[in-house]
Design a protein around this motif. Structure first.
Motif, mmCIF file in Angstrom:
data_model
loop_
_atom_site.group_PDB
_atom_site.id
_atom_site.type_symbol
_atom_site.label_atom_id
_atom_site.label_comp_id
_atom_site.label_asym_id
_atom_site.label_seq_id
_atom_site.Cartn_x
_atom_site.Cartn_y
_atom_site.Cartn_z
ATOM 1 N N ARG A 64 -8.997 -4.504 -12.160
ATOM 2 C CA ARG A 64 -7.973 -4.193 -12.551
ATOM 3 C C ARG A 64 -7.219 -2.924 -11.430
ATOM 4 O O ARG A 64 -7.921 -2.034 -10.976
ATOM 5 N N CYS A 65 -6.176 -3.426 -10.714
ATOM 6 C CA CYS A 65 -5.602 -2.514 -9.698
ATOM 7 C C CYS A 65 -4.195 -2.074 -10.064
ATOM 8 O O CYS A 65 -3.605 -2.416 -10.871
ATOM 9 N N HIS A 66 -4.130 -1.117 -9.185
ATOM 10 C CA HIS A 66 -2.690 -0.251 -9.481
ATOM 11 C C HIS A 66 -2.124 -0.435 -7.868
ATOM 12 O O HIS A 66 -2.678 0.039 -7.135
ATOM 13 N N THR A 67 -0.775 -0.590 -7.940
ATOM 14 C CA THR A 67 -0.064 -0.359 -6.846
ATOM 15 C C THR A 67 0.527 1.029 -6.605
ATOM 16 O O THR A 67 0.323 1.687 -7.445
ATOM 17 N N PRO A 68 0.856 1.364 -5.517
ATOM 18 C CA PRO A 68 1.507 2.820 -5.307
ATOM 19 C C PRO A 68 2.736 2.984 -6.188
ATOM 20 O O PRO A 68 2.847 4.051 -6.377
ATOM 21 N N GLY A 69 3.388 1.953 -6.519
ATOM 22 C CA GLY A 69 4.602 1.994 -7.204
ATOM 23 C C GLY A 69 4.150 1.870 -8.801
ATOM 24 O O GLY A 69 5.163 1.744 -9.639
ATOM 25 N N ASN A 70 2.663 1.946 -9.109
ATOM 26 C CA ASN A 70 2.185 2.163 -10.556
ATOM 27 C C ASN A 70 2.404 0.716 -11.023
ATOM 28 O O ASN A 70 2.375 0.672 -12.294
ATOM 29 N N GLU A 117 5.159 0.300 6.423
ATOM 30 C CA GLU A 117 4.130 1.086 6.168
ATOM 31 C C GLU A 117 3.116 0.464 5.384
ATOM 32 O O GLU A 117 3.323 -0.284 4.390
ATOM 33 N N TRP A 118 1.890 0.402 5.914
ATOM 34 C CA TRP A 118 0.739 -0.218 5.160
ATOM 35 C C TRP A 118 0.395 0.339 3.843
ATOM 36 O O TRP A 118 0.229 1.490 3.849
ATOM 37 N N GLN A 119 0.399 -0.362 2.725
ATOM 38 C CA GLN A 119 -0.090 0.152 1.612
ATOM 39 C C GLN A 119 -1.099 -0.452 0.901
ATOM 40 O O GLN A 119 -1.013 -1.681 0.825
ATOM 41 N N TYR A 120 -2.032 0.215 0.278
ATOM 42 C CA TYR A 120 -3.390 -0.360 -0.072
ATOM 43 C C TYR A 120 -3.303 -0.111 -1.705
ATOM 44 O O TYR A 120 -3.100 1.099 -2.318
ATOM 45 N N ASP A 121 -3.585 -1.080 -2.453
ATOM 46 C CA ASP A 121 -3.814 -1.027 -3.916
ATOM 47 C C ASP A 121 -5.127 -0.410 -4.263
ATOM 48 O O ASP A 121 -6.175 -0.667 -3.662
ATOM 49 N N ARG A 122 -5.080 0.310 -5.425
ATOM 50 C CA ARG A 122 -6.597 0.917 -5.966
ATOM 51 C C ARG A 122 -6.863 0.015 -7.006
ATOM 52 O O ARG A 122 -6.282 -0.435 -7.747
ATOM 53 N N CYS A 123 -8.533 -0.245 -6.873
ATOM 54 C CA CYS A 123 -8.791 -1.369 -7.828
ATOM 55 C C CYS A 123 -10.310 -0.551 -8.452
ATOM 56 O O CYS A 123 -11.007 0.029 -7.718
#
Length: 228
Positions: free
Chosen positions: A125-131, A166-172
């Motif tokens: 289950r992953c979360h983007t910087p924009g939630n 800007e490179w954005q990484y998702d949290r999983c």
């Protein structure tokens, strides 16, 4: 028959002569002939008169005019009956095209004994910087380059001379084993949603992906009756 009063018409051509004759002739079919006298006096003046000879000393030309035949009675023409309209040609029977399926086709479930079924693969289950949240089969999805607003040297965005991102990484995080089947089912729903709105050649890969996820759900412990 009483004679009509002579009429002086000045210098007239032959057309005027016959016009006067037509006026003088009665409309009845039995009307008598009309005599037209063309008189030229010593000075050269021309007069035209009917049924009255020219005065003495004039040069006279005499013309007898027959009355025109009576006009035939007008008989209204009956319009011919309208032709019947041709019958519309029968349209050839066409076979209705099959309706688009409501969802991608899934392969039939494999016949695997319940004792031989394995748990499903890990899912995350992953979360983007924009939630925003979504289900992924990878613990490290590919980063995204999100565009940044650039400005000019004086801070005016309209004078920006380049572009930046800007490179954005998702949290999983891994879905717990007891919830893995629900995670895979959610993964199937996400693929199906993308398939519904896909166009053209983008549909086929999503169809195959949905079938693969459906196979995982059918061949693992997620396919057991009462599985979480």
């Amino acid at each position: 028959m009483p004679r009509s009063t002579p009429r002086c018409l000045g210098r007239l051509g032959l057309a005027a002569l016959f016009a006067i004759a037509a006026i003088a002739i009665p409309a009845a079919s039995a009307a008598p002939q009309v005599v037209i006298y063309r008189c030229t006096d010593a000075s050269g003046a021309l007069t035209v008169q009917n049924d009255e000879p020219c005065p003495a000393g004039s040069q006279q030309q005499r013309t007898v005019v027959d009355p025109p035949p009576p006009m035939p009675a007008y008989v209204p023409q009956t319009p011919p009956p309208a032709a019947p309209a041709p019958a519309p040609a029968a349209e050839p029977a066409t076979t209705a095209a099959p309706a688009a399926p409501d969802r991608p086709d899934a392969p039939p479930p494999a016949r695997i004994a319940d004792a031989d079924r394995l748990p499903p693969p890990p899912i995350f289950r992953c979360h983007t910087p924009g939630n925003d949240r979504y289900i992924s089969e990878s613990s490290e999805p590919q980063p995204r380059c999100v565009a940044l607003q650039t400005v000019g040297i004086n801070g005016d965005p309209s004078l920006a001379a380049g572009a930046a991102c800007e490179w954005q990484y998702d949290r999983c995080e891994r879905v717990p084993d007891g919830e893995a089947c629900d995670g895979w089912r959610q993964r199937g729903r996400e693929i199906e949603s993308g398939w519904r709105y896909a166009r053209g050649d983008a549909k086929a890969p999503l169809q195959e992906e949905f079938a693969r996820v459906a196979t995982i759900l059918g061949d693992t412990t997620c396919g057991l009756p009462g599985s979480p």
